[in-house]
Motif scaffolding. Structure first.
Motif, mmCIF file in Angstrom:
data_model
loop_
_atom_site.group_PDB
_atom_site.id
_atom_site.type_symbol
_atom_site.label_atom_id
_atom_site.label_comp_id
_atom_site.label_asym_id
_atom_site.label_seq_id
_atom_site.Cartn_x
_atom_site.Cartn_y
_atom_site.Cartn_z
ATOM 1 N N ASP A 107 -5.624 6.243 3.906
ATOM 2 C CA ASP A 107 -5.909 5.678 2.588
ATOM 3 C C ASP A 107 -6.712 4.380 2.673
ATOM 4 O OD1 ASP A 107 -2.742 6.661 1.045
ATOM 5 O OD2 ASP A 107 -4.629 7.732 1.375
ATOM 6 N N TRP A 127 -6.955 1.653 -6.627
ATOM 7 C CA TRP A 127 -6.573 0.477 -5.837
ATOM 8 C C TRP A 127 -7.751 -0.376 -5.419
ATOM 9 C CZ3 TRP A 127 -2.013 -1.769 -4.240
ATOM 10 C CH2 TRP A 127 -0.871 -1.173 -4.761
ATOM 11 N N SER A 128 -8.916 0.219 -5.385
ATOM 12 C CA SER A 128 -10.054 -0.551 -4.885
ATOM 13 C C SER A 128 -10.926 -1.124 -6.001
ATOM 14 C CB SER A 128 -10.920 0.329 -3.978
ATOM 15 O OG SER A 128 -11.464 1.402 -4.725
ATOM 16 N N GLU A 156 -10.087 3.599 0.692
ATOM 17 C CA GLU A 156 -10.206 2.483 -0.253
ATOM 18 C C GLU A 156 -11.363 1.567 0.111
ATOM 19 O OE1 GLU A 156 -6.573 0.300 -1.045
ATOM 20 O OE2 GLU A 156 -5.488 2.223 -1.059
ATOM 21 N N ALA A 210 -7.058 5.977 -4.506
ATOM 22 C CA ALA A 210 -7.871 5.038 -3.736
ATOM 23 C C ALA A 210 -8.830 4.288 -4.650
ATOM 24 C CB ALA A 210 -8.625 5.770 -2.645
ATOM 25 N N ARG A 233 0.838 -1.194 0.000
ATOM 26 C CA ARG A 233 0.000 0.000 0.000
ATOM 27 C C ARG A 233 0.875 1.246 0.000
ATOM 28 N NH1 ARG A 233 -4.863 -1.288 0.178
ATOM 29 N NH2 ARG A 233 -5.637 -3.107 1.244
#
Lengths: 193, 611
Positions: free
Chosen positions: B26, B58-59, B30, B55, B14
């Protein structure tokens, strides 16, 4: 705009104006393009046909209205190839549950198609044909064919011979019938002799 | 600070907290954004600020790419490191109608190679109009141990051998959905390649395969897979075989039958009827290949909760349809063949008050001598009975302006209006006028209209109406229509939300094409074939708009100056390198393109992938 002169648009101009519009309609000149440009011909055809078919429509015969396209255009109507192929195969397999045959009547400009499987007997079929084409066919008799009218129903069998409808048992008829033709006047009676 | 370089150093850990104080760590951001499913929402979220952009990236677990050439797999992988599910669309839609050369492209292989390295945990792949070879299917099966769901629609390039590879190696398969593809059906026992203890299948659709499958293997498979919800078999499965399958699967929600044409004894008929009585959970029914009318009633008990009935491969008559529909009170979506004729559609109007979608396909689209099918009367009858109708696809041979006006008056909520009058350029058959007023009525009345296909004799007036009123229109399909460049200019100038425009055989030329210069970057794509566009017009477009890919497909033997087929689309990946010789990529840059056309200006937040 600056690019118009550069692009020489006039030389490649092809217009599809409506009849009577200002710009004269130019046909495409390179011969090979006429293969791809079926549409101007079709549109022109369908416009002239629709003039005559519109008057037919007014006479109440709504069935014969849609002008048939003359040439088949690539990729039209927009049906996926899969579906297209599926139905062509289904129709080629004549046994099965749908039995569409073409029906022509002497003097009528358009053919119809009927599903023989829908009918259970000759009287039903003949009644349907009478309704569809607005004519009378008369009574069948083994000796004399169809008396009492000008029309006789005939069919082309699997061997390519033209037979009078009604001579063979119904089940045999629907499996051997490839197309129907309703002939007018003495022609039908000729089959008897 | 370039977010990408930061990611490269720290993958797969991360990222550290950003230097600017943020209300949330963060991880929390996320988690929250991870709950967002809609891609539209996610795109909006990614534009808020860099933190949210990161975010969101990444999600995200699912990515939808509407045009496989708008982006490269490397770019996708760089932006979204955690993708488990990919939906990809490839060729232009007109490839379905044979307008695109065979080896055009959209090959999945280059994507799979990148995914194997960046997304080894990939679970789902849904492809539409892509070329998929057997080698690719084998590569997929061998390189993604978690792979679960494969869906192929309108794809080509593979055979049943490829399916065998999937069946053999994908231990966690839950979904195998093979729809309407150009498949080389070698038969073979691909279904039997599923291991004997394999039981995780939830979706199995092989309805459009023409060859026989191993029925014993199928029966064993179906009885093992207790989670099977969707089963669509092909026409080679008989009624008796279907019954044996259904006995094992009372939990099915979607069923595609085989053919309904086997001769049954009375006992068999009763058994079948009883089996269908137990299929109470069905919401979707399809198949019914080669249907024998007397047997249709066996299905009635299974129809109580049906919301989607797909009869588009069953040549039913109007009366048969009417009888069937009386048993389908919950119907929302109905697909039929035009063998049902207007009488059948009247029955739809009478029996389906909840209907939202209707598709009427032509049984005999190419036989000019046929004069049956459906007319405007059928459509009008449906509109009186089905006021919630919002999606229609209607193939017919005659239509009137008045009928369409009535239809949209009854059903003003159309979102998708696709009308195909099969004879090109055919006018209103009663008045002999163009069909302009019909489509004018559609766009004036149906303010929610997203998709429109027009047909019949149409002048520029139709397109004036479209440009003026169709403010929510996203997709427009035009064929054999229009009078001059003005028509297309109206559409490009007026339809602010337009994303896809496909045109064939229309008198639109360079002036029309170039009037959309500014517009094409906000659209997914433009297709123009057999119009009046020239090579010079296309070159100019390419020169003015370097971030568009302008591709011309030349016909054999055509004039050098004509651009027979033009496909224009926005892309962050630059001109493609895999085009066949018949496809000319017009670019102002030479091979080995300058970085200018790779980056999206200076805007790192732009993401093309959702459109």
């Amino acid at each position: 705009m600056a690019y118009e002169g550069d692009l020489n648009l006039k030389a490649t101009e092809l217009r599809l104006g409506l009849p009577g519009s200002d710009e004269p309609r130019k046909k495409s000149t390179p011969s090979v393009r006429s293969n791809k440009r079926a549409s101007p011909e079709i549109s022109e055809e369908s416009r002239t046909r629709s003039n005559s078919s519109a008057s037919i429509a007014e006479n109440g015969d709504r069935d014969i209205c849609a002008p048939p396209a003359k040439a088949q255009v690539v990729g039209w109507p927009p049906i996926r190839s899969y579906r297209k192929n599926c139905f062509q195969t289904q129709q080629n397999e004549a046994e099965g549950t749908c039995m569409y045959v073409k029906v022509s009547v002497d003097g009528a400009p358009y053919l119809r198609k009927i599903d023989l499987k829908v009918y259970k007997s000759y009287p039903e079929l003949l009644k349907a044909l009478e309704n569809m084409f607005k004519l009378t066919i008369g009574e069948y008799s083994e000796r004399e064919g169809y008396n009492g009218s000008n029309y006789s129903p005939t069919y082309e069998d699997k061997d390519g011979d033209w037979m009078l409808v009604g001579d063979v048992p119904w089940e045999m008829f629907i499996y051997s019938c490839k197309r129907l033709r309703i002939v007018r006047g003495s022609e039908g009676r000729g089959l008897r002799h | 600070m370039d977010p990408y370089s930061k990611r490269k150093k720290e993958l797969p850990e991360r990222p550290p907290e950003s230097t600017r104080p943020s209300p949330f760590p963060d991880e929390v951001l996320e988690l929250v954004l991870g709950l967002l499913k809609s891609n539209k929402d996610r795109s909006s979220v990614s534009l808020v600020c860099k933190d949210w952009y990161n975010a969101e990236s990444w999600s995200r677990t699912h990515v939808f790419i509407g045009n496989c050439y708008s982006v490269s797999p490397e770019i996708v992988a760089r932006r979204f490191p955690k993708i488990r599910s990919v939906t990809l669309k490839g060729k232009p839609r007109f490839s379905d109608f044979n307008l695109v050369p065979r080896n055009w492209g959209a090959d999945i292989q280059s994507w799979l190679v990148v995914f194997a390295s960046k997304y080894p945990f990939l679970e789902e792949l849904r492809l539409k109009r892509m070329t998929v070879t057997d080698e690719s299917l084998e590569f997929l099966a061998l390189n993604f141990p978690n792979f679960k769901a494969l869906s192929l629609l309108s794809c080509d390039g593979f055979s049943t051998d490829g399916l065998a590879a999937i069946a053999t190696h994908c231990k966690n398969l839950t979904e195998l959905d093979i729809q309407e593809n150009g498949i080389d059906d070698k038969s073979g026992n691909w279904l039997g390649c599923l291991p004997e203890n394999f039981s995780s299948l939830e979706v199995l659709n092989f309805a459009n395969l023409n060859s026989d499958v191993n029925f014993d293997a199928l029966e064993r498979l179906v009885s093992r897979c207790k989670s099977l919800k969707v089963l669509k078999v092909n026409k080679n499965i008989s009624l008796e075989q279907l019954q044996r399958l259904l006995v094992c699967t009372p939990q099915l929600t979607e069923l595609g039958t085989g053919s309904i044409s086997q001769e049954l004894t009375e006992r068999q008929y009763t058994e079948l009827e009883n089996t269908f009585k137990h299929c109470k959970n069905l919401d979707t029914l399809s198949g019914l290949w080669e249907v024998m009318t007397p047997y249709l009633p066996v299905l009635y008990p299974a129809c109580t909760n049906l919301t989607f009935l797909n009869l588009s491969y069953a040549a039913l008559q109007g009366l048969e349809l009417a009888n069937l529909l009386r048993h389908c009170p919950q119907l929302r979506r109905l697909w039929v063949l035009d063998t049902v004729e207007d009488k059948g559609l009247e029955a739809v109007g009478s029996n389906c008050p909840l209907l939202e979608e209707l598709r009427v396909f032509p049984a005999d689209p190419f036989d000019e001598e046929i004069v049956h099918g459906v007319t405007e009367a059928g459509f009008v009858a449906v509109s009186y009975g089905c006021r919630r109708l919002h999606y229609v696809l209607y193939f017919c041979r005659q239509m009137t302006n008045a009928a369409v006006a009535t239809i949209v008056q009854n059903c003003p909520n159309f979102t998708h209006f696709r009308l195909c009058i099969m004879n090109p350029g055919q006018p209103d058959y009663m008045t002999n006028e163009p069909m302009d007023e019909a489509f004018g009525a559609v766009v004036k009345t149906c303010s929610k209209l997203q998709r429109l296909s027009v047909s019949g004799l149409l002048t520029d007036l139709t397109f004036e109406y479209v440009g003026r009123y169709a403010k929510n229109l996203e997709t427009l399909s035009v064929a054999f229509a229009g009078t001059s460049d003005w028509g297309m200019q109206c559409v490009l100038g007026g339809c602010t939300k337009l994303r896809k425009l496909e045109i064939r055989d229309c008198p639109f030329g360079n002036a029309a094409l170039l009037s959309g210069l500014e517009k094409y970057e906000s659209m997914r794509s433009l297709w123009m074939s057999s119009c009046n566009v020239t090579m010079n017009g296309c070159r100019l477009l390419a020169r003015e708009m370097p971030r568009l890919n302008v591709e011309v497909m030349k016909e054999e033997g055509s004039d050098d100056s004509q651009a027979d087929k033009v496909y224009v689309y926005r892309s962050v990946a630059g001109p493609r390198r895999d085009a066949p010789p018949s496809v000319l990529t017009l670019s102002v840059f030479t091979e080995g393109t300058s970085p200018k056309c790779r980056r999206w200006g200076c805007n790192p937040y732009f993401c093309d992938m959702d459109g």
